[in-house]
Design a protein around this motif. Structure first.
Motif, mmCIF file in Angstrom:
data_model
loop_
_atom_site.group_PDB
_atom_site.id
_atom_site.type_symbol
_atom_site.label_atom_id
_atom_site.label_comp_id
_atom_site.label_asym_id
_atom_site.label_seq_id
_atom_site.Cartn_x
_atom_site.Cartn_y
_atom_site.Cartn_z
ATOM 1 N N GLU B 2 -11.440 5.700 -2.492
ATOM 2 C CA GLU B 2 -11.334 5.318 -1.317
ATOM 3 C C GLU B 2 -10.186 5.929 -0.662
ATOM 4 O O GLU B 2 -9.530 6.624 -1.418
ATOM 5 N N PHE B 3 -9.865 5.702 0.450
ATOM 6 C CA PHE B 3 -8.720 6.310 1.271
ATOM 7 C C PHE B 3 -7.434 5.792 0.522
ATOM 8 O O PHE B 3 -7.401 4.418 0.477
ATOM 9 N N ASP B 4 -6.531 6.514 0.382
ATOM 10 C CA ASP B 4 -5.205 6.053 -0.063
ATOM 11 C C ASP B 4 -4.108 6.574 1.094
ATOM 12 O O ASP B 4 -3.512 5.386 1.475
ATOM 13 N N HIS B 5 -4.095 7.717 1.669
ATOM 14 C CA HIS B 5 -3.527 7.736 2.576
ATOM 15 C C HIS B 5 -3.473 8.955 3.588
ATOM 16 O O HIS B 5 -4.219 9.774 3.069
ATOM 17 N N ALA B 6 -2.995 9.204 4.573
ATOM 18 C CA ALA B 6 -3.089 10.272 5.506
ATOM 19 C C ALA B 6 -1.601 10.724 5.472
ATOM 20 O O ALA B 6 -0.729 9.916 5.715
ATOM 21 N N GLY B 7 -1.625 11.923 4.977
ATOM 22 C CA GLY B 7 -0.079 12.697 4.957
ATOM 23 C C GLY B 7 0.119 13.451 6.274
ATOM 24 O O GLY B 7 -0.506 14.128 6.937
ATOM 25 N N ILE B 8 1.331 13.023 6.875
ATOM 26 C CA ILE B 8 1.796 13.543 8.336
ATOM 27 C C ILE B 8 3.065 14.199 7.860
ATOM 28 O O ILE B 8 4.049 13.739 7.505
ATOM 29 N N ALA B 9 2.987 15.512 8.249
ATOM 30 C CA ALA B 9 4.309 16.495 8.330
ATOM 31 C C ALA B 9 5.191 16.197 9.653
ATOM 32 O O ALA B 9 4.638 16.100 10.822
ATOM 33 N N THR B 10 6.328 15.811 9.379
ATOM 34 C CA THR B 10 7.084 15.652 10.546
ATOM 35 C C THR B 10 8.574 15.969 10.330
ATOM 36 O O THR B 10 8.983 16.035 9.106
ATOM 37 N N ALA B 11 9.349 16.259 11.377
ATOM 38 C CA ALA B 11 10.543 16.684 11.502
ATOM 39 C C ALA B 11 11.468 15.527 11.812
ATOM 40 O O ALA B 11 12.604 15.566 12.144
ATOM 41 N N GLU B 12 10.759 14.273 12.251
ATOM 42 C CA GLU B 12 11.458 12.982 12.728
ATOM 43 C C GLU B 12 11.174 11.680 11.940
ATOM 44 O O GLU B 12 10.522 10.917 12.615
ATOM 45 N N PHE B 13 11.471 12.028 10.565
ATOM 46 C CA PHE B 13 11.074 10.800 9.731
ATOM 47 C C PHE B 13 11.224 9.370 10.240
ATOM 48 O O PHE B 13 10.619 8.343 10.513
ATOM 49 N N ASP B 14 12.994 9.338 10.658
ATOM 50 C CA ASP B 14 13.420 7.861 10.951
ATOM 51 C C ASP B 14 12.318 7.347 12.349
ATOM 52 O O ASP B 14 12.075 6.132 12.308
ATOM 53 N N ASP B 15 12.297 8.230 13.248
ATOM 54 C CA ASP B 15 11.606 7.677 14.572
ATOM 55 C C ASP B 15 10.390 7.478 14.208
ATOM 56 O O ASP B 15 9.758 6.455 14.818
ATOM 57 N N LEU B 16 9.509 8.032 13.292
ATOM 58 C CA LEU B 16 8.157 7.846 13.256
ATOM 59 C C LEU B 16 8.095 6.794 12.358
ATOM 60 O O LEU B 16 7.253 5.933 12.531
ATOM 61 N N ALA B 17 8.878 6.333 11.446
ATOM 62 C CA ALA B 17 8.750 5.231 10.478
ATOM 63 C C ALA B 17 8.965 3.925 11.257
ATOM 64 O O ALA B 17 8.284 3.074 11.092
ATOM 65 N N ALA B 18 9.887 4.093 12.171
ATOM 66 C CA ALA B 18 10.294 2.940 13.184
ATOM 67 C C ALA B 18 9.046 2.564 14.154
ATOM 68 O O ALA B 18 8.488 1.437 14.220
ATOM 69 N N LEU B 19 8.468 3.629 14.454
ATOM 70 C CA LEU B 19 7.454 3.609 15.469
ATOM 71 C C LEU B 19 5.886 3.105 14.803
ATOM 72 O O LEU B 19 5.490 2.187 15.157
ATOM 73 N N TYR B 20 5.567 3.628 13.566
ATOM 74 C CA TYR B 20 4.663 2.987 12.707
ATOM 75 C C TYR B 20 4.762 1.701 12.530
ATOM 76 O O TYR B 20 3.667 0.837 12.324
ATOM 77 N N GLU B 21 5.950 1.145 12.107
ATOM 78 C CA GLU B 21 6.239 -0.039 11.648
ATOM 79 C C GLU B 21 5.799 -0.923 13.108
ATOM 80 O O GLU B 21 5.209 -1.938 12.933
ATOM 81 N N THR B 22 6.295 -0.427 14.013
ATOM 82 C CA THR B 22 6.171 -1.417 15.246
ATOM 83 C C THR B 22 4.996 -1.445 15.953
ATOM 84 O O THR B 22 4.359 -2.520 16.073
ATOM 85 N N VAL B 23 4.233 -0.334 15.659
ATOM 86 C CA VAL B 23 3.058 -0.346 16.550
ATOM 87 C C VAL B 23 1.733 -0.617 15.727
ATOM 88 O O VAL B 23 0.900 -1.118 15.979
ATOM 89 N N PHE B 24 1.982 0.026 14.329
ATOM 90 C CA PHE B 24 0.810 -0.209 13.472
ATOM 91 C C PHE B 24 1.001 -1.093 11.932
ATOM 92 O O PHE B 24 0.340 -1.334 11.321
ATOM 93 N N ASP B 25 2.124 -2.065 12.338
ATOM 94 C CA ASP B 25 2.445 -2.830 11.337
ATOM 95 C C ASP B 25 2.493 -2.085 9.941
ATOM 96 O O ASP B 25 2.086 -2.729 8.843
ATOM 97 N N ALA B 26 2.989 -1.095 9.683
ATOM 98 C CA ALA B 26 3.061 -0.174 8.625
ATOM 99 C C ALA B 26 4.448 0.272 8.241
ATOM 100 O O ALA B 26 4.901 1.195 8.386
ATOM 101 N N PRO B 27 5.156 -0.767 7.562
ATOM 102 C CA PRO B 27 6.559 -0.599 7.281
ATOM 103 C C PRO B 27 6.636 0.374 5.967
ATOM 104 O O PRO B 27 5.732 0.645 5.146
#
Lengths: 128, 128
Positions: B2-27
């Motif tokens: 089954e799907f475990d994860h989608a891996g995202i390459a990013t240069a902005e970890f903190d911004d993206l983590a905050a966004l994914y928690e806020t918008v996708f309920d993904a802390p």
């Protein structure tokens, strides 16, 4: 929300469907033509690979393949409230491709968020 | 599988983590440094977004971002038998990046299959 599918842009639907069934235990459980695409859902655990093969030379998937070849096109997150997910995304200043839910493949309601505001990831909300 | 994860390459970890928690309920539920990367797992239903931020200028994730910007890097499929999954992939003539399971982030066993043989999709097998 949870993962619903990974959308794969491909020019080789049949080969890829056969491969995903053999190697990932992900058989095609639904297939249709939708907006100039051959669309197939390969079931995998509780989610899917969605295969997207252009039936012509135009459209976003054909453009994607021209530009960068076959590969991972988007990630879809399942929700029971696409309109609510869009409202939350808008409140967080994300750029929306769809301001309102619209009909997608397999009779689902869908809406896309622009990759520029999600770390380069084209995100789809989908409601079965 | 089954799907475990989608891996995202990013240069902005903190911004993206905050966004994914806020918008996708993904802390972020786990974070570590691993092989020159800051790696974070944002939990989403039964799966994750895996954020991958390079800590230096070298390595495959830094190269990926240089080449095509932040975005979807790979899809990981959960299995309870990475070695078996690799054997099946090899039998189907897929090109393997890892011939054997190796230690990945979060103490998981992982192995990667080359995108050239999976429709342009970098696929990871992961065993928790």
């Amino acid at each position: 929300m949870e993962f619903d599918h990974a959308g794969i842009a491909t020019a080789e639907f049949d080969d890829l469907a056969a491969l995903y069934e053999t190697v990932f235990d992900a058989p095609v459980v639904h297939e249709e033509e939708f907006e100039g695409l051959r669309v197939g859902f390969c079931e995998l655990g509780g989610g899917y690979f969605e295969l997207l093969e252009p039936l012509g030379d135009d459209g976003p998937i054909a453009d994607y393949i021209d530009r960068q070849g076959s590969g991972l096109h988007h990630v879809a997150l399942r929700t029971d409230d696409v309109a609510g997910a869009l409202a939350r995304a808008k409140e967080a200043d994300l750029a929306l491709i769809d301001e309102e839910p619209r009909p997608g493949a397999w009779g689902h309601d869908v809406a896309f968020v622009h990759p520029d505001s999600t770390g380069g990831v084209l995100v789809e909300f989908v409601e079965h």
